[in-house]
Design an enzyme around this catalytic site. Structure first.
Site, PDB file in Angstrom:
ATOM      1  N   ASP A 245      39.577  13.521  58.535  1.00 19.30           N
ATOM      2  CA  ASP A 245      39.269  12.162  58.961  1.00 19.30           C
ATOM      3  C   ASP A 245      37.758  12.095  59.200  1.00 19.30           C
ATOM      4  O   ASP A 245      37.039  13.089  58.999  1.00 19.30           O
ATOM      5  CB  ASP A 245      40.073  11.810  60.213  1.00 19.30           C
TER       6      ASP A 245
ATOM      7  N   GLU B 156      36.078   9.891  61.986  1.00 14.99           N
ATOM      8  CA  GLU B 156      35.553   9.516  63.301  1.00 14.99           C
ATOM      9  C   GLU B 156      35.231  10.726  64.179  1.00 14.99           C
ATOM     10  O   GLU B 156      34.389  10.632  65.072  1.00 14.99           O
ATOM     11  CB  GLU B 156      36.550   8.605  64.028  1.00 14.99           C
TER      12      GLU B 156
ATOM     13  N   HIS C 269      40.343  11.990  65.709  1.00  8.66           N
ATOM     14  CA  HIS C 269      39.959  11.233  66.898  1.00  8.66           C
ATOM     15  C   HIS C 269      41.163  11.079  67.814  1.00  8.66           C
ATOM     16  O   HIS C 269      42.312  11.288  67.402  1.00  8.66           O
ATOM     17  CB  HIS C 269      39.440   9.847  66.499  1.00  8.66           C
TER      18      HIS C 269
ATOM     19  N   HIS D 299      41.505   5.214  68.154  1.00 11.46           N
ATOM     20  CA  HIS D 299      42.465   4.230  67.665  1.00 11.46           C
ATOM     21  C   HIS D 299      43.697   4.980  67.173  1.00 11.46           C
ATOM     22  O   HIS D 299      43.690   6.213  67.118  1.00 11.46           O
ATOM     23  CB  HIS D 299      41.877   3.360  66.534  1.00 11.46           C
TER      24      HIS D 299
ATOM     25  N   GLU E 210      47.324   9.638  66.029  1.00 10.12           N
ATOM     26  CA  GLU E 210      47.449  10.267  64.715  1.00 10.12           C
ATOM     27  C   GLU E 210      47.632  11.773  64.823  1.00 10.12           C
ATOM     28  O   GLU E 210      48.335  12.387  64.007  1.00 10.12           O
ATOM     29  CB  GLU E 210      46.225   9.923  63.866  1.00 10.12           C
TER      30      GLU E 210
END
Length: 272
Positions: free
Chosen positions: A11, A13, A108, A120, A138
């Site tokens: 990912d 972030e 994140h 998020h 996630e």
């Protein structure tokens, strides 16, 4: 060590140096820099895996936003790249290929996490996901998805909040924190090269210790609750067979994590 297959889900972030959407979205002015930092982090982890297991087969799943961020021409040529969306298993596409270990890089914390950078859960449409009553971002969702395929997650990297979230679910998992969150758009971050050095070392250690890790799986059937940001998204979700709605919360039962994950991806896509 016998040859193994490792899936690296990357990912954006949680990459060192990244703190703002201008660095993570294709329309952002600093997006190209973000892509380069993400690619470098992926390369560091690939190198660490192959330091410990030179014969390993390495799959890198681009798992941010459009899933088209990592620069293919700059990725370590010893790895294969999974990119583009929509795709089955989303961030963990490649599990179906028989991976024996998974790693989360640049991850994140979940939506609402205090002090976390760019926190998020899947997309802005989703406020929270609860599986069997436990809130997951996630990190948790993907750990349970990997576990349903019998695959342990042996390493996670991101800010301090992301690493703590992973440790709460996988107490013996190895973490590589690369920045300390100071807010949604602020962090105290390592230099990117220092972060890459630590990622390479961590990946090597995680592969060497992979036999010590066990998959984390959820019991079935799965009861899923999703809090949505917009009532209109809940209106649309209620049109999906098997989904019930109460206010901005929708609920459904899933036979397994693959089915649950597919519906969660759909809910994220129908939101604003």
């Amino acid at each position: 060590m016998a040859a193994i297959k490792v899936l690296i889900s990357v990912d954006m972030e949680g990459i060192a140096g990244i703190v703002h959407p201008a660095e993570t979205t294709p329309t952002g002015g600093d997006y190209e820099r973000g892509r380069a930092l993400m690619t470098a982090a992926a390369n560091a982890v690939v190198a660490g895996v192959l330091d410990a297991a030179p014969a390993a087969e390495v799959l890198v799943a681009d798992s941010h936003g459009p899933y088209r961020n990592i620069l293919p021409e700059d990725l370590d040529r010893r790895a294969r790249l999974i990119r583009g969306k929509p795709r089955e298993l989303g961030m963990l596409a490649g599990l179906q290929a028989g991976a024996q270990a998974a790693m989360f890089v640049g991850y994140h914390a979940r939506a609402g996490a205090s002090g976390a950078v760019l926190a998020h859960t899947i997309a802005d449409a989703i406020l929270d996901v609860r599986i069997a009553g436990r809130s997951h971002g996630e990190i948790g969702i993907n750990t349970l998805l990997a576990g349903s395929y019998g695959v342990p997650v042996v390493l996670a990297s991101g800010d301090d909040a992301a690493c703590e979230e992973f440790t709460a679910l996988v107490p013996d998992g190895l973490t590589v924190p690369v920045k300390r969150g100071l807010g949604q758009y602020a962090a105290d971050t390592l230099h990117p090269q220092e972060a890459c050095d630590r990622l390479r070392q961590g990946a090597s250690q995680a592969v060497s210790r992979r036999d010590e890790h066990r998959p984390v799986a959820a019991s079935r059937p799965l009861d899923i609750e999703v809090d949505l940001h917009q009532p209109r998204t809940a209106d649309l979700a209620a049109l999906i067979p098997g989904i019930a709605r109460t206010g901005r919360t929708v609920t459904f039962a899933a036979e397994d994590m693959t089915a649950a994950y597919g519906l969660l991806q759909l809910l994220a896509h129908i939101g604003p």
